[in-house]
Design a protein around this motif. Structure first.
Motif, PDB file in Angstrom:
ATOM      1  N   SER A 166       0.835  -1.196   0.000  1.00 49.91           N
ATOM      2  CA  SER A 166       0.000   0.000   0.000  1.00 49.91           C
ATOM      3  C   SER A 166       0.872   1.249   0.000  1.00 49.91           C
ATOM      4  O   SER A 166       1.774   1.383   0.818  1.00 49.91           O
ATOM      5  N   ASP A 167       0.580   2.159  -0.903  1.00 55.68           N
ATOM      6  CA  ASP A 167       1.380   3.378  -0.983  1.00 55.68           C
ATOM      7  C   ASP A 167       1.266   4.202   0.293  1.00 55.68           C
ATOM      8  O   ASP A 167       2.256   4.747   0.787  1.00 55.68           O
ATOM      9  N   ALA A 168       0.062   4.269   0.864  1.00 55.10           N
ATOM     10  CA  ALA A 168      -0.133   5.054   2.084  1.00 55.10           C
ATOM     11  C   ALA A 168       0.654   4.458   3.245  1.00 55.10           C
ATOM     12  O   ALA A 168       1.290   5.180   4.023  1.00 55.10           O
ATOM     13  N   ILE A 169       0.633   3.128   3.371  1.00 55.93           N
ATOM     14  CA  ILE A 169       1.381   2.465   4.441  1.00 55.93           C
ATOM     15  C   ILE A 169       2.880   2.636   4.224  1.00 55.93           C
ATOM     16  O   ILE A 169       3.638   2.893   5.154  1.00 55.93           O
ATOM     17  N   ALA A 170       3.301   2.498   2.953  1.00 54.76           N
ATOM     18  CA  ALA A 170       4.722   2.644   2.643  1.00 54.76           C
ATOM     19  C   ALA A 170       5.233   4.030   3.016  1.00 54.76           C
ATOM     20  O   ALA A 170       6.290   4.181   3.625  1.00 54.76           O
ATOM     21  N   LYS A 171       4.463   5.056   2.665  1.00 57.73           N
ATOM     22  CA  LYS A 171       4.889   6.424   2.978  1.00 57.73           C
ATOM     23  C   LYS A 171       4.909   6.673   4.481  1.00 57.73           C
ATOM     24  O   LYS A 171       5.809   7.339   5.005  1.00 57.73           O
ATOM     25  N   ALA A 172       3.920   6.135   5.193  1.00 54.30           N
ATOM     26  CA  ALA A 172       3.789   6.435   6.615  1.00 54.30           C
ATOM     27  C   ALA A 172       4.749   5.638   7.479  1.00 54.30           C
ATOM     28  O   ALA A 172       5.275   6.155   8.468  1.00 54.30           O
TER      29      ALA A 172
END
Length: 249
Positions: A226-232
């Motif tokens: 997940s892009d959101a999880i990766a960024k966070a």
């Protein structure tokens, strides 16, 4: 089959609400990770499951039995064993004496000896340090001792709170290798870990906890993608192909 179930759990520290109605499950034989930022409620979740904190609302069930509000020693006897953040070893005791404490409640002497031989094979450096005061061990060796001591208690569920904290990368890789081996041998693991990338590699499923609430959950590989999880939590985005490859290992 769910071995450990948490439902609608709320926990307060005085006037401050630390957990806000969280629900999660850990199936028999799984590794499940709890990830999230500092102060999200991850350690509070483990401490409540192990009986160190009492919930205001909600339930904790282990193997179909309610355990919320039971004393920690009673929960440990049932097969839930926690390795706390900071390891919790007794510095003034030798390595051998710490290991003896881990197996204190095990009645079967032959089984205990087999388990002891096994953990010393998993962590051979401890076999060389048996007579050494535990406080003189390196941080990595102390973490190995904490894991070995917990394993000797014969856990059905191992609660791990930040096992990689403050350790060199090579030591961390070795500890996670051993955790994978312990899990393959049948021990269920609920893992709180600051290194979200490593946690998601080891786990089958994961929950993302923020401000005392579950924000996301699912298969660990899907969360890692997940892009959101990766960024966070992984310090990257899916636009970085080299990091993508690492997160899918």
């Amino acid at each position: 089959m769910s071995l450990l179930e948490v439902e609608n759990l709320s926990v307060w520290y005085g006037p401050v609400q630390a957990l806000r109605g969280i629900s999660l499950r850990v199936d028999d034989g799984e590794v499940v990770a709890l990830i999230g930022s500092n102060g999200a409620g991850k350690s509070t979740t483990l401490r409540t499951i192990s009986g160190l904190l009492k919930p205001k609302t909600g339930s904790v069930r282990f193997d179909g039995r309610s355990i919320a509000g039971r004393a920690p020693h009673s929960i440990s006897r049932m097969g839930i064993v926690q390795v706390p953040e900071g390891r919790g070893i007794f510095d003034n005791l030798t390595v051998e004496e710490n290991l003896d404490l881990g197996g204190y409640l095990v009645r079967n002497t032959a089984s205990l000896k087999k388990s002891r031989d096994h953990v010393l094979a998993l962590f051979p450096i401890l076999a060389q340090r048996l007579k050494q005061p535990s406080g003189t061990l390196s941080g990595g060796e102390q973490q190995m001792l904490a894991l070995a001591r917990a394993f000797l208690a014969g856990p059905r569920v191992l609660l791990l709170d930040e096992p990689s904290l403050g350790l060199a990368p090579q030591i961390v890789q070795n500890i996670f290798r051993v955790l994978g081996e312990i899990n393959r041998e049948g021990t269920t693991i609920l893992l709180v870990e600051q290194n979200a990338r490593l946690a998601l590699r080891l786990a089958r499923r994961a929950y993302v906890l923020e401000t005392g609430q579950i924000q996301a959950h699912g298969p660990a590989r899907e969360l890692a993608a997940s892009d959101a999880i990766a960024k966070a939590y992984l310090g990257t985005s899916l636009g970085n192909s080299s990091e993508n490859a690492a997160s899918s290992d």
